[in-house]
Write a protein that holds these residues in place. Structure first.
Motif, PDB file in Angstrom:
ATOM      1  N   VAL A 178       0.821  -1.278   0.017  1.00 35.06           N
ATOM      2  CA  VAL A 178       0.124   0.046  -0.009  1.00 35.06           C
ATOM      3  C   VAL A 178       1.040   1.297   0.150  1.00 35.06           C
ATOM      4  O   VAL A 178       0.771   2.357  -0.661  1.00 35.06           O
ATOM      5  N   GLU A 179       2.040   1.175   0.764  1.00 36.04           N
ATOM      6  CA  GLU A 179       2.746   2.423   0.873  1.00 36.04           C
ATOM      7  C   GLU A 179       3.719   2.443  -0.478  1.00 36.04           C
ATOM      8  O   GLU A 179       3.588   3.600  -0.916  1.00 36.04           O
ATOM      9  N   GLN A 180       3.894   1.579  -1.298  1.00 38.67           N
ATOM     10  CA  GLN A 180       4.448   1.640  -2.538  1.00 38.67           C
ATOM     11  C   GLN A 180       3.400   2.206  -3.546  1.00 38.67           C
ATOM     12  O   GLN A 180       3.697   3.200  -4.284  1.00 38.67           O
ATOM     13  N   LEU A 181       2.203   1.795  -3.517  1.00 37.62           N
ATOM     14  CA  LEU A 181       1.172   2.423  -4.294  1.00 37.62           C
ATOM     15  C   LEU A 181       1.030   4.009  -3.906  1.00 37.62           C
ATOM     16  O   LEU A 181       0.925   4.657  -4.879  1.00 37.62           O
ATOM     17  N   LEU A 182       1.062   4.182  -2.667  1.00 37.73           N
ATOM     18  CA  LEU A 182       0.771   5.685  -2.356  1.00 37.73           C
ATOM     19  C   LEU A 182       2.055   6.561  -2.576  1.00 37.73           C
ATOM     20  O   LEU A 182       1.820   7.809  -3.095  1.00 37.73           O
ATOM     21  N   ALA A 183       3.124   6.105  -2.492  1.00 30.40           N
ATOM     22  CA  ALA A 183       4.390   6.821  -3.033  1.00 30.40           C
ATOM     23  C   ALA A 183       4.251   6.823  -4.321  1.00 30.40           C
ATOM     24  O   ALA A 183       4.872   8.138  -5.033  1.00 30.40           O
ATOM     25  N   ASP A 184       3.909   5.916  -5.303  1.00 34.73           N
ATOM     26  CA  ASP A 184       3.713   6.096  -6.795  1.00 34.73           C
ATOM     27  C   ASP A 184       2.753   7.289  -6.897  1.00 34.73           C
ATOM     28  O   ASP A 184       3.035   7.968  -7.873  1.00 34.73           O
ATOM     29  N   LEU A 185       1.734   7.533  -6.381  1.00 40.92           N
ATOM     30  CA  LEU A 185       0.619   8.311  -6.459  1.00 40.92           C
ATOM     31  C   LEU A 185       1.141   9.649  -6.108  1.00 40.92           C
ATOM     32  O   LEU A 185       0.904  10.773  -6.726  1.00 40.92           O
ATOM     33  N   CYS A 186       1.778   9.640  -5.129  1.00 39.63           N
ATOM     34  CA  CYS A 186       2.543  10.879  -4.621  1.00 39.63           C
ATOM     35  C   CYS A 186       3.589  11.442  -5.726  1.00 39.63           C
ATOM     36  O   CYS A 186       3.459  12.804  -6.220  1.00 39.63           O
ATOM     37  N   ILE A 187       4.427  10.662  -6.139  1.00 35.37           N
ATOM     38  CA  ILE A 187       5.425  11.065  -7.103  1.00 35.37           C
ATOM     39  C   ILE A 187       4.877  11.370  -8.593  1.00 35.37           C
ATOM     40  O   ILE A 187       5.180  12.488  -9.090  1.00 35.37           O
ATOM     41  N   PHE A 198      -0.370  13.409  -5.434  1.00 37.11           N
ATOM     42  CA  PHE A 198      -1.252  13.033  -4.282  1.00 37.11           C
ATOM     43  C   PHE A 198      -0.563  12.342  -3.268  1.00 37.11           C
ATOM     44  O   PHE A 198      -0.403  11.391  -2.927  1.00 37.11           O
ATOM     45  N   CYS A 199       0.114  13.377  -2.412  1.00 34.85           N
ATOM     46  CA  CYS A 199       1.004  13.122  -1.322  1.00 34.85           C
ATOM     47  C   CYS A 199       0.079  13.095   0.061  1.00 34.85           C
ATOM     48  O   CYS A 199       0.030  14.261   0.536  1.00 34.85           O
ATOM     49  N   LEU A 200      -0.468  12.210   0.407  1.00 34.32           N
ATOM     50  CA  LEU A 200      -1.479  11.931   1.527  1.00 34.32           C
ATOM     51  C   LEU A 200      -0.859  12.352   3.032  1.00 34.32           C
ATOM     52  O   LEU A 200       0.311  11.911   3.167  1.00 34.32           O
TER      53      LEU A 200
END
Length: 86
Positions: free
Chosen positions: A11-20, A24-26
């Protein structure tokens, strides 16, 4: 200072990808929440990202399509996790 991801988590890999890739940096609390109880479908995870960002209904936008593509790509690799495409 921003949240540092622990990329041990899918999940953190997915969220890091969205941020970069899409900005979308939650906030850390939202990241923890999604890591502890990730939504089970691509659409529900996509909706959760927009909710965590405080954005309204993005159902029919190009941005939602872009976020959904990133989520789907990551979740397709989570075999055996009970994650469904829809």
């Amino acid at each position: 200072m921003g949240h540092r991801f622990n990329l041990d988590s899918d999940v953190e890999q997915l969220l890091a990808d969205l941020c970069i890739s899409l900005g979308f940096c939650l906030p850390p609390a939202e990241i923890r929440h999604l890591c502890e109880a990730p939504p089970e479908t691509v659409d529900s995870f996509t909706d959760a990202v927009f909710e965590a960002e405080g954005m309204g209904d993005m159902s029919y936008t190009d941005l939602r399509h872009q976020v959904r593509e990133v989520v789907a790509r990551h979740m397709s690799g989570w075999a055996g996790e009970g994650i469904a495409e829809r």
